[in-house]
Design an enzyme around this catalytic site. Structure first.
Site, mmCIF file in Angstrom:
data_model
loop_
_atom_site.group_PDB
_atom_site.id
_atom_site.type_symbol
_atom_site.label_atom_id
_atom_site.label_comp_id
_atom_site.label_asym_id
_atom_site.label_seq_id
_atom_site.Cartn_x
_atom_site.Cartn_y
_atom_site.Cartn_z
ATOM 1 N N HIS A 569 -16.272 -33.876 2.381
ATOM 2 C CA HIS A 569 -16.341 -34.854 1.306
ATOM 3 C C HIS A 569 -16.303 -36.224 1.971
ATOM 4 C CE1 HIS A 569 -14.670 -37.558 -1.773
ATOM 5 N NE2 HIS A 569 -15.178 -36.738 -2.672
ATOM 6 N N LEU A 573 -18.395 -44.093 0.360
ATOM 7 C CA LEU A 573 -19.633 -44.507 1.017
ATOM 8 C C LEU A 573 -19.979 -45.964 0.722
ATOM 9 C CD1 LEU A 573 -22.060 -41.458 0.735
ATOM 10 C CD2 LEU A 573 -20.348 -41.982 2.452
ATOM 11 N N ALA A 624 -21.072 -36.527 -1.293
ATOM 12 C CA ALA A 624 -21.076 -37.986 -1.165
ATOM 13 C C ALA A 624 -20.235 -38.604 -2.269
ATOM 14 C CB ALA A 624 -22.506 -38.520 -1.240
ATOM 15 N N GLU A 625 -19.278 -39.428 -1.877
ATOM 16 C CA GLU A 625 -18.479 -40.179 -2.849
ATOM 17 C C GLU A 625 -18.986 -41.616 -2.872
ATOM 18 O OE1 GLU A 625 -13.924 -40.050 -3.008
ATOM 19 O OE2 GLU A 625 -14.344 -42.125 -2.440
ATOM 20 N N ASP A 626 -19.781 -41.927 -3.872
ATOM 21 C CA ASP A 626 -20.383 -43.254 -3.941
ATOM 22 C C ASP A 626 -20.451 -43.703 -5.394
ATOM 23 O OD1 ASP A 626 -21.838 -45.610 -3.442
ATOM 24 O OD2 ASP A 626 -23.729 -44.548 -3.778
#
Length: 935
Positions: A569, A573, A624-626
């Site tokens: 994870h 980002l 993706a943590e965005d």
């Protein structure tokens, strides 16, 4: 033998820890001490510097061309075309990014054999046991002038194990190399062969076989070699010396200038044949040259077919050399390890600003500083009998993810830092007849755990997001072997193990971590303002540097290779994708994703990371943590995307917090709820959603209180928690000790179940829950820090609540059945839902997903007896989940005889049929088409 003064550039080869060559433009000489035995392959070159430069340019062009040719079918703007998006500026940005990515790969190939080697730095950097009774140490510090390894194994001496100019030295890229030889025990004789090897792992109790090297050579000569074939074994320099003498004579040229012009290959070959036409036959392989008549292949060297067949049928003589390999027991008897297991050490640098000591960047186990003492690395090389033996194989990723997010340190019920072993063994859960957390996760219906705060960090209260040592598990939880056991036990239960990885920034601490690692300010990070996070006080990586890429990509590969992690994870980002670190207003215009604030180097790093990870480990999962919904996050890199498997919908949890805190129940907008939960429709299929995670239940104290209050009300609120869980807001009203009225408990329990159910079933293929929230944990998480006098009272989980009848058991039963709904009906792996009924007045939402019909009535007071909901298929629909059942803490208003509904032939919501359902206030129902009626 004569030698040419044009010297190669040295670096370590990953396979055997021996120096190998890199061509360069200018002559250099690397000096080594006499005691170092280095195996090299001697190569003479007759090309002058200008020719060599031209050859380098041609090689670069050829490798660049090979990169292009291997990417057939690539469309840099493919995902824009697929989505029907027209935006000239962003399309041009994608094309330029694709070109620069190709150039980057071509540049990588001038330093590395392939992208796999680019991500395998952990094989040679740091400390590594070499079979020739020694330990090799290598680190990257281009700003240092002197390097030494100091520790309790050498009395913390900066001169005993050192590297400097004229003594090992470093290569042109700034990599320092130190050899630490094992110490011969008193009364023992040194090995007869300097390349004597020891087997440290397999057959570690094998001793000396008693066979001498002369006996081995004699046996090989009698049984294996043809007459004369072994003549060059004992003296490996004899063959190149003879070859050089044949080419240039006994008094051959000593420099390139003396070498002069060399005739072409055809002339040299004919002269050689004429010179040796009367020589007696030899047992050496018979080669000859033929002319194929092609420009690119004028002379083709071929061997006699009979000799080639004989060579292919001959196995390598490895059996003879294993006779002289000794085991670990023989090694320990004869030698004392250069660095014993458990030794404390640091790397010592002499820099232009003076001497300094650092924890090695590639160290795999760290003891953080405590009580004013500086941190140090711990050499982790346990004996084979104490090394963890893996019992289970990694499992294939499921089609949908049900993730249980955990923090090992707060996983216990006691006010302390829990360990890996505590997490695996000691949390009491009598309700489930189990004494382990991991079986609780499995029985709760989740198929993956996501671990946060695992990578080494200096300060516990930062929850693990100010990483100091990227290759080390946090020592506060246990040893590397303990962590391997945790991962293995999870795999044994069929659970994936995902790791929360922070490559978006790094801790700014200088005594530990990477900041000013070699004394300079630009080793791993940017200089100036760009090298510091806008608000968090952390350092920002220099993603355009090949050595930084080498470090980060190798770090990802390390966690998979060493600990069998199933996925990552990627945290925050936005802080790395933009030079403003994501602290800006986003309107959704594509111009915002390709303007001057986008860090193109960071984007290329993410593309490379996904490309390499999925190539080396096909079953890996990347998330993706965005919060900015960067376009193409989950699109293939070949189509202009970044290549992630999932992206996180961060706005969902923020919406629920905002509604509960700021909006009266009767003013909730159903349209806003559905649009927020679906996120961007173009990427909804690969979305990971949650009602809440650690961002909502933990206070991040790595920033000042004033800044925390500012960010809490800013547009970037998603990254800083509000300090309360949904259960704390709904069930305790901020005071978990105060008794709540039945009315308040019913409201809180009803909304919690509905919020979870609609979040779980309306989004993409993934769902996440934070540890304890499955049963409505009533307390927030607050790590020990100065503001709370370092209290652990809120840094744990109240597992005992599961043992008592009441609202927490009810909520857990519902959450467990909700997970079972996906397991049995494959809800998340189906296509996106058809949201056909959204009524803001009645506060009713209904949608179809596969054969399932979901109906929600969010109205706080109004109930509906015969509410018409459109369906496509005519038939009988059966209730399979009802939030109002008594076993879930509901009122049981809808009776079981009402669970079966037959469709009516009436067009509603644009669909051909409908059913009339009973909808009590604040309830939700899930219907399944149990029987199709053919009309």
């Amino acid at each position: 033998m004569a030698s040419i003064s044009l010297q190669p550039k040295f670096s370590l080869h990953p396979n055997n820890s021996i120096l190998h060559f890199h061509p360069q433009n200018k002559p250099q000489i690397i000096f080594f001490t006499r005691k170092v035995k280095i195996k090299t392959k001697t190569k003479c070159s007759s090309i002058d510097p200008q020719q060599q430069q031209q050859k380098q340019r041609e090689s670069f062009t050829r490798k660049k061309k090979s990169v292009i040719e291997t990417e057939k079918g690539v469309d840099p703007v493919g995902f824009l075309t697929k989505l029907g998006i027209t935006h000239k500026a962003f399309a041009q940005f994608l094309r330029e990014r694709y070109k620069s990515l190709k150039d980057l790969k071509a540049e990588i190939f001038t330093r590395h054999l392939n992208l796999q080697e680019m991500a395998s730095g952990f094989e040679i950097l740091g400390t590594h046991r070499h079979r020739e009774h020694r330990v090799d140490y290598m680190d990257w510090a281009p700003g240092a002038r002197y390097c030494a390894l100091v520790g309790d194994f050498n009395g913390w001496s900066p001169t005993t194990n050192a590297a400097r100019e004229g003594l090992y030295g470093h290569d042109d890229y700034g990599y320092w190399f130190i050899i630490l030889e094992d110490k011969l025990r008193e009364g023992e004789e040194p090995d007869e062969l300097y390349f004597q090897q020891y087997n440290y792992v397999d057959d570690y109790d094998k001793g000396d076989s008693g066979v001498t090297i002369d006996e081995v050579f004699q046996r090989a000569n009698d049984e294996y070699w043809e007459p004369g074939e072994d003549r060059f074994i004992k003296n490996r320099f004899e063959l190149p010396a003879k070859l050089y003498e044949r080419l240039f004579g006994p008094n051959g040229p000593q420099t390139i200038e003396e070498l002069g012009e060399i005739p072409d290959a055809e002339t040299r070959y004919k002269a050689h044949k004429e010179l040796h036409k009367d020589d007696p036959p030899s047992n050496l392989p018979p080669f000859d040259v033929i002319d194929n008549g092609k420009e690119y292949d004028i002379f083709n060297v071929v061997a006699d077919p009979a000799w080639q067949e004989k060579f292919r049928n001959k196995k390598p003589p490895l059996a003879y050399w294993t006779e002289i390999r000794k085991g670990r027991k023989a090694w320990l008897k004869k030698y004392s390890p250069a660095i014993p297991h458990g030794s404390k050490y640091r790397v010592y640098f002499n820099t232009p600003d003076g001497p300094l000591e650092r924890v090695p960047a590639w160290a795999t186990f760290i003891q953080p500083d405590a009580e004013g003492k500086q941190a140090y690395a711990i050499h982790w090389e346990p004996p084979p009998e104490y090394t963890y033996k893996w019992k289970h194989t990694a499992i294939k990723p499921p089609k949908s993810l049900r993730i249980y997010e955990c923090h090992v340190g707060i996983s216990g019920s006691e006010p302390k830092i829990s360990s890996f072993n505590d997490f695996t063994e000691k949390v009491p859960l009598q309700l489930l007849n189990s004494s382990y957390v991991l079986p609780h996760v499995k029985r709760a219906g989740y198929n993956a755990i996501q671990l946060i705060g695992i990578v080494e960090h200096k300060d516990y209260f930062t929850v693990g997001y100010r990483v100091t040592n990227f290759f080390a598990v946090s020592s506060r939880y246990g040893t590397p072997e303990d962590f391997k056991r945790l991962v293995d036990e999870a795999h044994g239960l069929g659970l994936l193990v995902l790791l929360d990885i922070v490559h978006s920034y790094s801790a700014a601490d200088e005594m530990v971590g990477l900041s000013r690692f070699d004394g300079s300010n630009d080793c791993y990070f940017h200089t100036g303002k760009r090298g510091h996070h806008k608000y968090w006080g952390t350092r920002m990586f220099k993603y355009g540097d090949l050595d930084v890429l080498h470090f980060l990509l190798s770090n990802l590969n390390w966690w998979i290779s060493e600990y069998k992690i199933d996925g990552f994870h990627f945290h925050s980002l936005a802080s790395m994708l933009y030079t403003h670190n994501g602290f800006a207003s986003f309107t959704g215009d594509l111009e915002e994703y390709c303007n001057q604030y986008v860090d193109n180097d960071a984007v290329k790093y993410l593309i490379l990371a996904n490309e390499i990870l999925h190539a080396l480990h096909p079953n890996i999962i990347t998330i993706a943590e965005d919060a900015t919904f960067y376009p193409g996050l989950c699109e293939p890199a070949s189509q202009g995307g970044l290549g992630f498997d999932y992206h996180v919908n961060l706005s969902a949890s923020e919406m629920w917090l905002s509604l509960l805190k700021n909006t009266p129940d009767h003013e909730w907008s159903m349209s806003k709820i559905t649009s927020t939960l679906l996120g961007n429709k173009n990427y909804a299929d690969k979305m990971l959603v949650y009602a809440e995670n650690h961002n909502q239940v933990a206070i991040f104290s790595c920033i000042s209180k004033a800044l925390f209050e500012w960010i809490k009300f800013s547009s970037y609120k998603y990254s800083i928690s509000g300090g309360q869980s949904l259960a704390e807001i709904l069930l305790t009203q901020g005071n978990d000790k105060a008794p709540q009225s039945n009315e308040l408990l019913l409201r809180g329990s009803s909304l919690l179940k509905m919020i979870k159910l609609i979040t779980f079933t309306i989004g993409g293929r993934g769902y996440l829950n934070f540890m304890g929230n499955e049963f409505g944990h009533p307390k927030r998480v607050e790590f020990p820090m100065p503001s709370n006098n370092f209290s652990f009272s809120l840094a744990n989980r109240c597992w005992d609540l599961l043992e008592k009848e009441g609202v927490y058991q009810d909520l857990f039963r519902f959450d467990k059945d909700m997970m079972k709904l996906d397991k049995n009906e494959k809800v998340l792996s189906r296509g996106l839902p058809n949201i056909h009924h959204v009524n803001d007045t009645n506060m009713v939402i209904s949608y179809l997903r596969g054969p399932l019909l979901f109906v929600f009535n969010f109205h706080p007071t109004d109930s509906y007896e015969r509410y018409c909901i459109g369906v496509d298929e005519a038939g009988e629909y059966q209730v399979i989940l009802n939030t109002d059942e008594r076993r879930y803490g509901g009122q049981g208003i809808v009776k079981e005889e009402q669970y079966l509904q037959r469709t009516i032939s009436k067009r509603v919501d644009g669909l051909r049929n409908c059913i009339e359902v009973s909808l009590p206030s604040r309830t939700a129902q899930v219907y399944k088409l149990s029987r199709i009626l053919r009309i």
